[in-house]
Design an enzyme around this catalytic site. Structure first.
Site, PDB file in Angstrom:
ATOM      1  N   CYS A   1      -1.767 -24.365 -21.788  1.00 21.66           N
ATOM      2  CA  CYS A   1      -1.408 -23.533 -22.937  1.00 21.66           C
ATOM      3  C   CYS A   1      -1.858 -24.187 -24.234  1.00 21.66           C
ATOM      4  O   CYS A   1      -2.061 -25.392 -24.306  1.00 21.66           O
ATOM      5  CB  CYS A   1       0.103 -23.368 -22.984  1.00 21.66           C
ATOM      6  SG  CYS A   1       0.780 -22.775 -21.444  1.00 21.66           S
TER       7      CYS A   1
ATOM      8  N   ARG B   1      -9.339 -23.959 -23.829  1.00 18.70           N
ATOM      9  CA  ARG B   1      -8.382 -24.496 -22.853  1.00 18.70           C
ATOM     10  C   ARG B   1      -8.074 -23.498 -21.746  1.00 18.70           C
ATOM     11  O   ARG B   1      -7.469 -23.862 -20.742  1.00 18.70           O
ATOM     12  CB  ARG B   1      -7.061 -24.864 -23.559  1.00 18.70           C
ATOM     13  CG  ARG B   1      -7.209 -25.974 -24.568  1.00 18.70           C
ATOM     14  CD  ARG B   1      -6.035 -26.000 -25.516  1.00 18.70           C
ATOM     15  NE  ARG B   1      -4.816 -26.478 -24.901  1.00 18.70           N
ATOM     16  CZ  ARG B   1      -4.425 -27.743 -24.917  1.00 18.70           C
ATOM     17  NH1 ARG B   1      -5.168 -28.653 -25.485  1.00 18.70           N
ATOM     18  NH2 ARG B   1      -3.290 -28.101 -24.361  1.00 18.70           N
TER      19      ARG B   1
ATOM     20  N   TRP C   1      -1.290 -20.230 -20.369  1.00 17.36           N
ATOM     21  CA  TRP C   1      -1.999 -20.344 -19.097  1.00 17.36           C
ATOM     22  C   TRP C   1      -0.897 -20.415 -18.054  1.00 17.36           C
ATOM     23  O   TRP C   1      -0.205 -21.419 -17.931  1.00 17.36           O
ATOM     24  CB  TRP C   1      -2.862 -21.605 -19.096  1.00 17.36           C
ATOM     25  CG  TRP C   1      -3.886 -21.593 -18.029  1.00 17.36           C
ATOM     26  CD1 TRP C   1      -5.029 -20.853 -18.006  1.00 17.36           C
ATOM     27  CD2 TRP C   1      -3.870 -22.339 -16.823  1.00 17.36           C
ATOM     28  NE1 TRP C   1      -5.709 -21.101 -16.858  1.00 17.36           N
ATOM     29  CE2 TRP C   1      -5.037 -22.000 -16.107  1.00 17.36           C
ATOM     30  CE3 TRP C   1      -2.996 -23.263 -16.250  1.00 17.36           C
ATOM     31  CZ2 TRP C   1      -5.344 -22.550 -14.874  1.00 17.36           C
ATOM     32  CZ3 TRP C   1      -3.295 -23.810 -15.028  1.00 17.36           C
ATOM     33  CH2 TRP C   1      -4.469 -23.452 -14.350  1.00 17.36           C
TER      34      TRP C   1
ATOM     35  N   ASN D   1       4.192 -25.942 -23.968  1.00 20.64           N
ATOM     36  CA  ASN D   1       3.125 -26.284 -23.025  1.00 20.64           C
ATOM     37  C   ASN D   1       3.706 -27.341 -22.094  1.00 20.64           C
ATOM     38  O   ASN D   1       4.331 -28.291 -22.558  1.00 20.64           O
ATOM     39  CB  ASN D   1       1.910 -26.829 -23.785  1.00 20.64           C
ATOM     40  CG  ASN D   1       0.803 -27.272 -22.852  1.00 20.64           C
ATOM     41  OD1 ASN D   1       0.769 -26.868 -21.691  1.00 20.64           O
ATOM     42  ND2 ASN D   1      -0.084 -28.108 -23.346  1.00 20.64           N
ATOM     43  N   GLY D   2       3.526 -27.166 -20.781  1.00 26.94           N
ATOM     44  CA  GLY D   2       4.057 -28.133 -19.826  1.00 26.94           C
ATOM     45  C   GLY D   2       4.859 -27.412 -18.762  1.00 26.94           C
ATOM     46  O   GLY D   2       4.776 -26.187 -18.627  1.00 26.94           O
TER      47      GLY D   2
ATOM     48  N   GLU E   1     -19.636 -33.339  -0.738  1.00 28.77           N
ATOM     49  CA  GLU E   1     -19.223 -33.036  -2.112  1.00 28.77           C
ATOM     50  C   GLU E   1     -20.087 -33.819  -3.115  1.00 28.77           C
ATOM     51  O   GLU E   1     -20.511 -33.274  -4.141  1.00 28.77           O
ATOM     52  CB  GLU E   1     -17.724 -33.349  -2.278  1.00 28.77           C
ATOM     53  CG  GLU E   1     -17.172 -33.171  -3.668  1.00 28.77           C
ATOM     54  CD  GLU E   1     -17.358 -31.773  -4.264  1.00 28.77           C
ATOM     55  OE1 GLU E   1     -17.775 -30.846  -3.556  1.00 28.77           O
ATOM     56  OE2 GLU E   1     -17.125 -31.634  -5.473  1.00 28.77           O
TER      57      GLU E   1
ATOM     58  N   LYS F   1     -22.431 -32.052  -5.990  1.00 29.57           N
ATOM     59  CA  LYS F   1     -22.248 -32.368  -7.408  1.00 29.57           C
ATOM     60  C   LYS F   1     -23.581 -32.779  -8.023  1.00 29.57           C
ATOM     61  O   LYS F   1     -23.948 -32.317  -9.089  1.00 29.57           O
ATOM     62  CB  LYS F   1     -21.232 -33.517  -7.514  1.00 29.57           C
ATOM     63  CG  LYS F   1     -20.257 -33.428  -8.600  1.00 29.57           C
ATOM     64  CD  LYS F   1     -19.089 -32.517  -8.421  1.00 29.57           C
ATOM     65  CE  LYS F   1     -19.391 -31.141  -7.965  1.00 29.57           C
ATOM     66  NZ  LYS F   1     -18.256 -30.347  -7.615  1.00 29.57           N
TER      67      LYS F   1
ATOM     68  N   GLU G   1     -26.211 -29.746  -8.193  1.00 26.73           N
ATOM     69  CA  GLU G   1     -25.933 -28.607  -9.079  1.00 26.73           C
ATOM     70  C   GLU G   1     -26.083 -28.939 -10.549  1.00 26.73           C
ATOM     71  O   GLU G   1     -26.427 -28.060 -11.337  1.00 26.73           O
ATOM     72  CB  GLU G   1     -24.574 -27.960  -8.788  1.00 26.73           C
ATOM     73  CG  GLU G   1     -23.366 -28.731  -9.238  1.00 26.73           C
ATOM     74  CD  GLU G   1     -22.051 -27.982  -8.981  1.00 26.73           C
ATOM     75  OE1 GLU G   1     -22.012 -26.757  -9.179  1.00 26.73           O
ATOM     76  OE2 GLU G   1     -21.076 -28.634  -8.589  1.00 26.73           O
TER      77      GLU G   1
ATOM     78  N   HIS H   1     -31.550 -37.614  14.579  1.00 29.41           N
ATOM     79  CA  HIS H   1     -31.914 -36.364  15.242  1.00 29.41           C
ATOM     80  C   HIS H   1     -32.825 -35.516  14.354  1.00 29.41           C
ATOM     81  O   HIS H   1     -32.989 -34.323  14.592  1.00 29.41           O
ATOM     82  CB  HIS H   1     -30.657 -35.595  15.651  1.00 29.41           C
ATOM     83  CG  HIS H   1     -29.827 -36.356  16.633  1.00 29.41           C
ATOM     84  ND1 HIS H   1     -30.190 -36.499  17.954  1.00 29.41           N
ATOM     85  CD2 HIS H   1     -28.690 -37.084  16.481  1.00 29.41           C
ATOM     86  CE1 HIS H   1     -29.303 -37.253  18.576  1.00 29.41           C
ATOM     87  NE2 HIS H   1     -28.384 -37.628  17.694  1.00 29.41           N
TER      88      HIS H   1
ATOM     89  N   LYS I   1     -19.120 -20.241 -13.508  1.00 27.90           N
ATOM     90  CA  LYS I   1     -17.863 -20.909 -13.147  1.00 27.90           C
ATOM     91  C   LYS I   1     -17.104 -20.104 -12.106  1.00 27.90           C
ATOM     92  O   LYS I   1     -16.543 -20.652 -11.171  1.00 27.90           O
ATOM     93  CB  LYS I   1     -17.009 -21.103 -14.404  1.00 27.90           C
ATOM     94  CG  LYS I   1     -15.724 -21.848 -14.161  1.00 27.90           C
ATOM     95  CD  LYS I   1     -15.996 -23.287 -13.759  1.00 27.90           C
ATOM     96  CE  LYS I   1     -14.756 -24.036 -13.314  1.00 27.90           C
ATOM     97  NZ  LYS I   1     -15.106 -25.228 -12.527  1.00 27.90           N
TER      98      LYS I   1
HETATM   99  O1  M6R Z   1     -13.140 -20.925  -7.826  1.00 21.56           O
HETATM  100  P1  M6R Z   1     -13.530 -21.375  -6.446  1.00 21.56           P
HETATM  101  O2  M6R Z   1     -12.878 -22.655  -6.059  1.00 21.56           O
HETATM  102  O3  M6R Z   1     -13.300 -20.316  -5.413  1.00 21.56           O
HETATM  103  O4  M6R Z   1     -15.082 -21.643  -6.528  1.00 21.56           O
HETATM  104  C1  M6R Z   1     -15.824 -22.011  -5.403  1.00 21.56           C
HETATM  105  C2  M6R Z   1     -17.197 -22.485  -5.772  1.00 21.56           C
HETATM  106  O5  M6R Z   1     -17.884 -21.483  -6.462  1.00 21.56           O
HETATM  107  C3  M6R Z   1     -17.165 -23.758  -6.638  1.00 21.56           C
HETATM  108  O6  M6R Z   1     -16.453 -24.781  -6.026  1.00 21.56           O
HETATM  109  C4  M6R Z   1     -18.612 -24.237  -6.901  1.00 21.56           C
HETATM  110  O7  M6R Z   1     -19.190 -24.691  -5.731  1.00 21.56           O
HETATM  111  C5  M6R Z   1     -18.640 -25.329  -7.992  1.00 21.56           C
HETATM  112  N1  M6R Z   1     -19.744 -25.106  -8.866  1.00 21.56           N
HETATM  113  C6  M6R Z   1     -18.806 -26.696  -7.425  1.00 21.56           C
HETATM  114  O8  M6R Z   1     -18.866 -27.679  -8.397  1.00 21.56           O
END
Ligand code: M6R
Length: 608
Positions: free
Chosen positions: A2, A27, A75, A101-102, A481, A485, A488, A504, A603
């Site tokens: 928030c 935020r 939020w 907020n909290g 992961e 990261k 991307e 393999h 996002k």
């Molecule tokens: O909001 P979600 O967790 O469902 O999103 C899933 C993916 O789109 C998300 O994790 C995406 O892979 C990110 N860009 C990874 O950093």
């Protein structure tokens, strides 16, 4: 998270509050509102939706003219996003207004007590209890009533409070939630973050935990938890407004990486009590937990990688077979799901189209659904049966970091909860796991402290076009992961491989100078992993190992070693992923990429 603003001075408060809230939009929020004193009443105007919705209401009703007010972007945490749940909240008399907020952890007990005492509630929020508590303690001194109130609160709060009976006063209080006072000339401001006041002043007080501030137009007085006056240093803000939104960090991603210790702490808060896991929003009693024959986990991207860790941990602790599927695949499979299954849906945003479709498909086939999500009021949170919220706060950077760590922690809590209810671990083991879970924030902080070394590593490898990540067991999930990261945000081609699978096929790509991150934190698999690292070394690749502190001999098979602090083996992914996040960030930075908004990505992926 928030956003809070407050104003006291000679100017009409409403436009200033709106402007301040605009500066806090980054935020994330789902509703907005303000309360302004006008003559002998408080005008409270609030709505679900964006600030523009609030502006529209103000345009269609006469905007309040008063010069004392508080504003808020919410939020959602307790209670879905709605007009009623939006802040400010008022007491029964409508003379006191509060923004917060909290999370007030003991709000249920407080609410019961207040209702018995005759108070009437209008919302589902934890915050409204604060307004009623102040009402019950008020005897002509708002600061005194706020101080009595916060003594009753457990949890975190940043508060802004006004009372009709004290038209010259704005009161603020803080515990574990940021709050600052902006110092103007003949006017003063309150905000949860510096950007909200920068247009008016660069001089601020940063409130500390336990402090209460009394703002008038000409004066700001601060007292500590014991009631003694605090002589605070004025902080002169040197950042430009854009940097200020990021709390002084260059990018949201690195800010969010640094927020991880707190995010993990918040996700654990209130969920471990007296050596047991307590999941308030999960309605799975022992009987139901014992009947689960199979668990399906479905998610996308980073959330899917969290699911892979979840599989391993649930199978080990709760002894239930688990399948993990990408949601884009799951939704079109001929699933063998029925009412004896539990489907766990993981989504930071709670809006990912494939994940939502998977949830609906599993539900249609009779499965109980448990969601792990970061957004209260999201589609996933509304359609699921049970939910575990990850209290990571809004994640702005496209690359998910703090959401991943809190998803892992939520899965650990779920696995331990199922184990506890099914009786597959004993009390001693449960306690040991819970103790080490609670130590994770310190461990994450220790890894963050090595950022400089990792930044140098990223500089060294920034020109590489291919980087590999290998691991076994849980380390393989972390490798996936780390690889996602890196690719991307830096656009370096990255691939994750199960270390035992290299020979393999993929070993053909391992040639001189190719960087290979070797995740070697899993004790049981450590020696197997070293053998795989030797295969890689024999092809003259450069090995960067992530290992447990104290594993000195692993240096022989590595070119570089990044150590993580000692922790319970199952929880090591939480620590092992942090250097990989930092490496991806610094590699992207060194290559001049747009870290927070990588090309072609969004996002929230709300299309199939
Ligand atoms: O909001 P979600 O967790 O469902 O999103 C899933 C993916 O789109 C998300 O994790 C995406 O892979 C990110 N860009 C990874 O950093």
């Amino acid at each position: 998270m928030c956003g809070i603003v407050g104003y006291i001075g000679p100017q009409p408060a409403a436009p200033l509050l709106l402007r301040g809230l605009e500066k806090l939009e980054y935020r994330g929020y789902d509703s907005a509102g303000l309360a302004v004193r006008e003559d002998d009443k408080l005008r409270v105007i609030k709505t679900v939706g964006r600030l523009q919705d609030l502006r529209d209401i103000l345009e269609h009703t006469a905007a309040p003219r008063g010069t004392l007010g508080i504003g808020h972007t919410r939020w959602a945490t307790h209670g879905r996003p709605s007009d009623e749940n939006a802040h400010p909240h008022t007491d029964c008399s409508g003379r006191i207004a509060v923004v917060h907020n909290g999370i007030i952890e003991n709000y249920k007990e407080l609410r019961e007590w207040l209702v018995e005492d005759g108070h009437t509630f209008k919302s589902e929020t934890d915050t409204e209890t604060v307004a009623h508590l102040i009402e019950s303690f008020y005897e002509g001194d708002l600061v005194a009533a706020v101080r009595k109130t916060i003594k009753r609160l457990e949890g975190s709060y940043a508060l802004g409070v006004i009372h009709l009976d004290e038209p010259e006063v704005l009161v603020a209080a803080r515990q574990d939630s940021p709050l600052i006072v902006g110092l103007g000339e003949g006017e003063n401001f309150l905000a949860s973050d510096i950007p909200a006041v920068l247009e008016h002043t660069r001089k601020v007080y940063i409130l500390d935990d336990g402090e209460v501030a009394r703002l008038t137009a000409d004066k700001v007085e601060i007292i500590d938890a014991t009631g003694s006056p605090v002589d605070k240093d004025v902080f002169e803000v040197a950042w430009d407004p854009v940097m200020a939104e990021k709390g002084g960090y260059d990018h949201f991603m690195i800010k969010e990486i640094y927020e991880q210790p707190k995010a993990v702490r918040d996700t654990l808060k209130g969920r471990v009590a007296e050596g047991r896991v307590v999941l308030d929003d999960v309605d799975l009693d022992s009987e139901t937990a014992k009947k689960i024959k199979k668990i399906y986990i479905t998610a996308a991207g980073t959330a899917y990688h969290a699911g892979l860790v979840g599989k391993y941990v649930i199978e080990k602790l709760a002894r239930i077979p688990v399948e993990v599927d990408l949601s884009s695949e799951f939704r079109y499979r001929d699933l063998m799901i029925d009412e004896d299954c539990l489907t766990v849906v993981i989504s930071q945003s709670g809006e990912t189209a494939d994940t939502l479709a998977s949830l609906r498909e599993a539900k249609r086939r009779g499965s109980r659904i448990l969601a792990i999500t970061n957004v209260v009021g999201s589609s996933v949170s509304r359609e699921t049966h049970d939910v575990i919220y990850t209290w990571a706060g809004p994640e702005i950077a496209v690359a998910s970091t703090k959401a991943y760590l809190t998803q892992l922690v939520s899965l650990y809590l779920l696995a331990l909860y199922l184990a506890q209810e099914r009786g597959t671990i004993d009390q001693g083991q449960l306690k040991a796991y819970l103790d080490s879970l609670q130590e994770l924030p310190q461990g994450i902080q220790a890894v963050l402290d090595s950022e400089q070394t990792i930044a140098e590593l990223a500089q060294e490898f920034k020109e590489k076009e291919d980087i590999f990540f290998i691991g076994r067991g849980l380390d393989y999930a972390v490798a996936m992961e780390g690889s996602l990261k890196l690719k991307e945000i830096s656009y370096i081609h990255a691939e994750a491989y199960a270390a035992g699978e290299l020979k393999h096929g993929t070993l053909a790509l391992i040639v001189e100078g190719v960087p290979v991150f070797a995740l070697a934190t899993q004790t049981r698999l450590r020696d197997k992993m070293v053998s795989n690292m030797k295969e890689v070394k024999a092809r003259d690749a450069t090995i960067i190992t992530v290992a447990n502190r104290g594993d000195e001999s692993i240096k022989e098979a590595s070119d570089r070693v990044i150590y993580i602090p000692e922790t319970e083996e199952l929880f090591r992914p939480v620590l092992a992923v942090v250097p990989l996040q930092l490496f991806a960030y610094h590699a992207a930075l060194a290559r001049g990429c747009d870290v927070d908004k990588p090309r072609n990505l969004a996002k929230s992926v709300t299309v199939e």
